[in-house]
Design a protein around this motif. Structure first.
Motif, short mmCIF file in Angstrom:
data_model
loop_
_atom_site.label_atom_id
_atom_site.label_comp_id
_atom_site.label_asym_id
_atom_site.label_seq_id
_atom_site.Cartn_x
_atom_site.Cartn_y
_atom_site.Cartn_z
N LEU A 157 6.91 -3.40 5.17
CA LEU A 157 6.06 -3.22 3.99
C LEU A 157 4.59 -3.44 4.32
N VAL A 158 4.29 -4.54 5.03
CA VAL A 158 2.90 -4.88 5.31
C VAL A 158 2.23 -3.81 6.18
N ALA A 192 2.52 -7.82 -1.02
CA ALA A 192 3.15 -7.92 0.30
C ALA A 192 2.42 -8.93 1.17
N THR A 193 1.07 -8.95 1.09
CA THR A 193 0.29 -9.91 1.89
C THR A 193 0.58 -11.34 1.46
N ALA A 244 -0.69 2.37 5.74
CA ALA A 244 -0.58 3.73 6.30
C ALA A 244 -0.29 4.75 5.22
N MET A 245 0.54 4.39 4.26
CA MET A 245 0.86 5.31 3.18
C MET A 245 -0.38 5.57 2.32
N LYS A 246 -1.14 4.50 2.06
CA LYS A 246 -2.35 4.68 1.26
C LYS A 246 -3.35 5.61 1.95
N ARG A 264 11.74 -11.48 6.96
CA ARG A 264 10.67 -11.12 7.91
C ARG A 264 10.69 -9.64 8.29
N ASN A 265 11.85 -9.09 8.63
CA ASN A 265 11.90 -7.70 9.08
C ASN A 265 11.50 -6.70 7.99
#
Length: 956
Positions: free
Chosen positions: A731-732, A761-762, A737-739, A725-726
């Motif tokens: 990642l999610v 990731a989703t 934000a990176m994109k 989870r963490n």
């Protein structure tokens, strides 16, 4: 124990074997050797080497059995006999001495003993000392038997020189703890015989005098004296040996004369034996021929008796089946009526079945009585002048409904100018009925049966041709025999009397019946009936010409509530959710009776034979199968094996209902895979109780398996929550934000990779959420919630992510408030809506939700789904989610609610969504089912029971 091993030569024990044979006989020696599993011949092989272990064991047994103190000394003397020393004995005796012999024995030791070595320590006048020491890494002696044998052998060496046995002092012994065995041997030389001494003295004196006085020289006299003495001694020795040789020759001549006489007597006796043997051989040959002939006759008789016994056993087994089936259909309704209960299917239907089966029993008994009358010569024909064409039409018409039910075409070909004939209607009807019924029994669906009637010369010909599997030549040869049944294919039941009655009917009329068949090409039976000239003889009954029509079989009736689906009877039962029972029985009445009995608690499928039953089982996945054993095409045992061999039906309980109640038949049923065995006639309550027990057991096993899987999921969910989870949250949230940060400056390939990473990731987040939902089930606090609102919220969430143009047709009541766990129920709605949207991208999803029961709204504008029956049912809320996808096959409708089972391609689903939804609905006391949709896809129906609460009460 290993007998043969290169350790000790068999020369050590052979004198003991010879002594035992001479003293006790051959049988005693065989008894001594028997425990060791070795033969005399093997032990007497000159090249045989033995193990020390066997030699000591042999001496142990020999000493214990014989208990003879002189055994070793006596056998030791045998060693120096000519039998064992051979040609060496006269050489040793003539030219050597005991001392020389002892030294040669020591040198020859390795040739007879591989476990120890022997040495000469010291020698003296008529004495020497020998030591016997075990070789390194060789087995050691554990008893003193071999030591005693060596002492006996050493003592016997001097006897070869006609001397007294040597004295052997055993001053040291390995069995007393010494390093080696030490043997001190002494012997005495024999006194020279006086004749040789006197001859030597006389010859010497005479030679001395002759040399001294005759030659005048003392040296020549001494030489001649020595030569004369030696010649005299040798002459005496030669004379003595010549005497001994003469005595031996005389003994040998006497033995030869006795042997010649014995041979002559033996030849005479041999001639007598040859003559006697010839006579005995002749008698034996004659007797053998007689016995062979008698044996052949006995074998033929025994084969006939066995065949008759097998036929009778088969007959009584089949008759038992034929009797018990109608008895079951008579006794079961009578039992219900006697207890004041309404029989399954209704009183009138039960009485009709009882009447039909009573007539069936009467017909079977009449067949047996007719055959007994025929055997007794008491059967007489009552001929009537009949129109054969009309008569055959009437008989065959009775089978039209049965043929239609079996999907078999019944074709009738009657010659136009068929001449009437005088026949006995009862026998001819029985013959035609048996032939047509037999053809129907073995005709596959879609085939044709052709019945022909025509003239041939002075005979009437009636033939019945089918397109069944046919018979082998062996079956055709005995098909008309009583009690016989074809072995080709599976067991079929029946009494084995039908075709025998056909043959008797033909013979009574002076005709015959012919069978032609080939495997895979069908069978044809042709009945030939000679015409007789019409007379006024009252006994033949030709004066009258009544209109004869055989009574048609009762028309087929179906069970109340039964429907026909693909030539299969389906009884809906108490509800659509009731367990499905498959009844396989070739007898129509019994099949309907069992269906009537079960339909109060089960949905029931009816199959008329084993092959049909197996096909239905694979297609419908029943919860229980009830089958007969003796059926056409595939019997009950073969059905069990077929269902157990397929993974779709391996766990389905199978109950065999049959008249075969012997232990052997019962065991065969269980070995084939049956779960239970119910003998006929059976109690209706007992059968229903047994079916209920097996269905409940299977349901309990399924529930236990699901609980075990869900318990495993709980542990897995906790682990996923801790480990995944963490980093997944990072990642999610971080990837979008990176994109956004890198913007459009990167190349399209990098943009595409970023999109793939975000999508993965989703998907991982969704799978993790499913697992966490499993662990949270039944943990949320119960409270008021609006199922309609939760359903619409699920639709909005799914619509937000769709870009393929999927449409939603909504009619949902949001005013109803229930008591339950809102979060869990929202998860159910979201899963069902998401699955429906994925079923056909760009299609239409139809969603309905409304209250049911006494407090349901009566607003006609509230569009209802396809289950308006719930309006009068228990209070609750009904949800229907319908898609236009490929639907869910009937065989998979139970499996889709099992954990980890998914119909999506690999990597697109966890197989947990519907399992979680089913668990949530079950804990709310509701139902979740899937049925065929009117849109062609799947329709998921959720019912949530609860006392309805109005919005005002909920707000308070």
């Amino acid at each position: 124990m290993q007998v043969f091993r290169p350790e000790v030569h068999n020369l050590l024990i052979r004198p003991f074997m010879d002594d035992t044979r001479d003293a006790l006989g051959e049988e005693a020696l065989l008894d001594i050797l028997e425990p060791f599993g070795v033969t005399q011949k093997e032990l007497e092989d000159p090249n045989a080497w033995l193990s020390l272990e066997f030699v000591e064991a042999f001496f142990d047994r020999l000493v214990a059995l014989r208990n003879d103190p002189a055994l070793f000394s006596r056998c030791g003397r045998r060693v120096v006999s000519p039998k064992y020393f051979g040609f060496l004995r006269p050489l040793f005796r003539a030219f050597n001495s005991p001392m020389f012999t002892f030294t040669q024995v020591v040198k020859a030791g390795p040739r007879v003993n591989k476990i120890a070595s022997m040495q000469v320590e010291r020698t003296g006048t008529h004495a020497l000392t020998l030591t016997y020491r075990s070789n390194p890494e060789a087995p050691r002696e554990t008893t003193d038997h071999c030591c005693r044998a060596r002492i006996a052998n050493f003592s016997a060496v001097t006897t070869m020189f006609e001397m007294a046995p040597a004295v052997v002092h055993h001053s040291a012994c390995m069995h007393r703890g010494d390093e080696a065995c030490v043997y001190e041997i002494e012997w005495e030389e024999p006194r020279r015989r006086w004749r040789s001494a006197l001859a030597f003295s006389s010859g010497g004196a005479l030679g001395l005098l002759l040399g001294f006085y005759g030659l005048g020289d003392l040296r020549w006299g001494a030489l001649l004296g020595a030569l004369g003495g030696l010649c005299a001694a040798l002459s005496i020795r030669v004379l003595r040996l010549s005497g001994e040789l003469r005595e031996q020759i005389e003994d040998m001549e006497a033995q030869q004369d006795a042997l010649v006489q014995s041979v002559s007597a033996g030849e005479a006796r041999y001639e007598e034996l040859l003559q006697a043997k010839a006579e005995v051989d002749e008698k034996v040959e004659t007797r053998t021929a007689e016995l062979a002939l008698t044996g052949q006759r006995l074998s033929e008789t025994l084969a006939e008796v066995r065949a008759l016994d097998e036929a009778k056993t088969r007959f009584f087994t089949n008759v038992s089946h034929e009797l018990r089936t109608p008895l079951s259909l008579i006794l079961a309704p009578v039992d219900d009526l006697a207890r004041g209960l309404e029989p399954p299917g209704g009183r009138q239907a039960s009485l009709s079945a009882m009447q039909r089966n009573g007539k069936r029993l009467l017909h079977l008994i009449n067949q047996l009585l007719d055959l007994s009358k025929f055997d007794a010569g008491e059967m007489k024909l009552m001929r009537l002048h009949l129109d054969i064409g009309d008569f055959v039409r009437g008989v065959v018409s009775a089978f039209e409904s049965d043929a239609h039910r079996r999907d078999v075409t019944l074709k009738l070909e009657i010659a136009d100018a068929l001449t009437p004939a005088a026949v006995d209607p009862k026998w001819i009807e029985s013959a035609i009925t048996n032939l047509v019924a037999n053809a129907l029994k073995f005709s596959p669906p879609g085939s044709c049966i052709t019945v022909r009637a025509y003239d041939r010369g002075g005979d009437v010909m009636i033939s019945v041709e089918d397109q069944g599997e046919g018979m082998s030549d062996e079956d055709v040869a005995q098909v008309f025999s009583r009690f016989a049944q074809a072995e080709q294919g599976e067991k079929r039941g029946g009494t084995g009397l039908g075709l025998a009655i056909v043959r008797e009917a033909a013979r009574l009329h002076g005709g015959d019946v012919l069978c032609t068949s080939r495997i895979g090409a069908g069978t044809t039976f042709t009945l030939r009936i000679p015409r007789v000239v019409q007379t006024d003889d009252a006994e033949t009954g030709l004066a009258a010409r009544p209109s004869v029509r055989p009574v048609a079989a009762p028309t087929e009736s179906y069970l109340p509530g039964a429907v026909r689906r693909d030539s299969t009877e389906l009884i809906v039962g108490p509800s659509e959710d009731a367990p499905l029972a498959l009844v396989v029985e070739d007898n129509d009445d019994l099949r309907r009776h069992v269906g009537n009995l079960l339909c109060t608690s089960y949905r029931v499928l009816l199959a008329s034979d084993g092959e049909h039953g197996v096909r239905l089982a694979f297609q419908e996945s029943p919860d229980v199968v009830i089958s007969d054993v003796a059926m056409p095409r595939m019997d009950g045992y073969a059905l069990c094996r077929a269902l157990r061999a397929d993974e779709r039906t391996q766990g389905v309980p199978i109950l065999l209902v049959t008249a075969r109640s012997d232990v052997g038949w019962v065991l065969e049923g269980f070995e084939a895979g049956a779960s239970d065995y119910v003998p006929k006639p059976f109690s209706a309550r007992e059968l229903l109780a047994r079916v209920d027990v097996h269905v409940r057991l299977r349901s309990m096993l399924r529930e236990m398996a699901v609980k075990e899987r869900l318990a495993t999921l709980g542990v897995l969910a906790a682990s996923v929550a801790h480990q995944v989870r963490n980093p997944l949250t990072a990642l999610v949230s971080g990837l979008p934000a990176m994109k956004k940060r890198i913007g459009p400056s990167v190349d399209p390939m990098t943009q595409e990779m970023m999109d793939v990473m975000m999508d993965c990731a989703t998907r991982i987040e969704r799978m993790t959420a499913d697992l966490l939902d499993v662990s949270r089930i039944d943990r949320e606090q119960s409270g008021p919630f609006s199922p309609g609102s939760g359903l619409l919220a699920a639709v909005r969430l799914v619509q937000a992510r769709l870009t393929d143009g999927t449409r939603f047709d909504l009619a949902v009541d949001e005013s109803t408030v229930l008591e339950g766990r809102a979060g869990d129920m929202n998860h159910v709605f979201l899963n069902l809506v998401d699955n429906a949207a994925r079923a056909k991208p760009g299609g239409c999803v139809r969603i309905r939700g409304w209250a049911t029961g006494a407090h349901a709204p009566t607003d006609s504008s509230n569009e209802r789904g396809s289950s308006d029956a719930h309006m009068d049912g228990p209070a609750g809320y009904l949800v229907e989610v319908e898609d236009q996808g490929p639907g869910v096959p009937a065989a998979k409708r139970l499996k889709i609610f099992e954990p980890f089972y998914t119909t999506r391609p690999a990597g697109e689903g966890t197989g947990l969504g519907l399992a979680i939804a089913k668990q949530v609905i079950d804990r709310h006391g509701g139902t979740l089912r899937v049925v065929d949709s009117t849109e062609g896809g799947a329709l998921f129906r959720v019912f949530i029971p609860n006392a309805l609460r109005s919005p005002q009460v909920a707000a308070q």
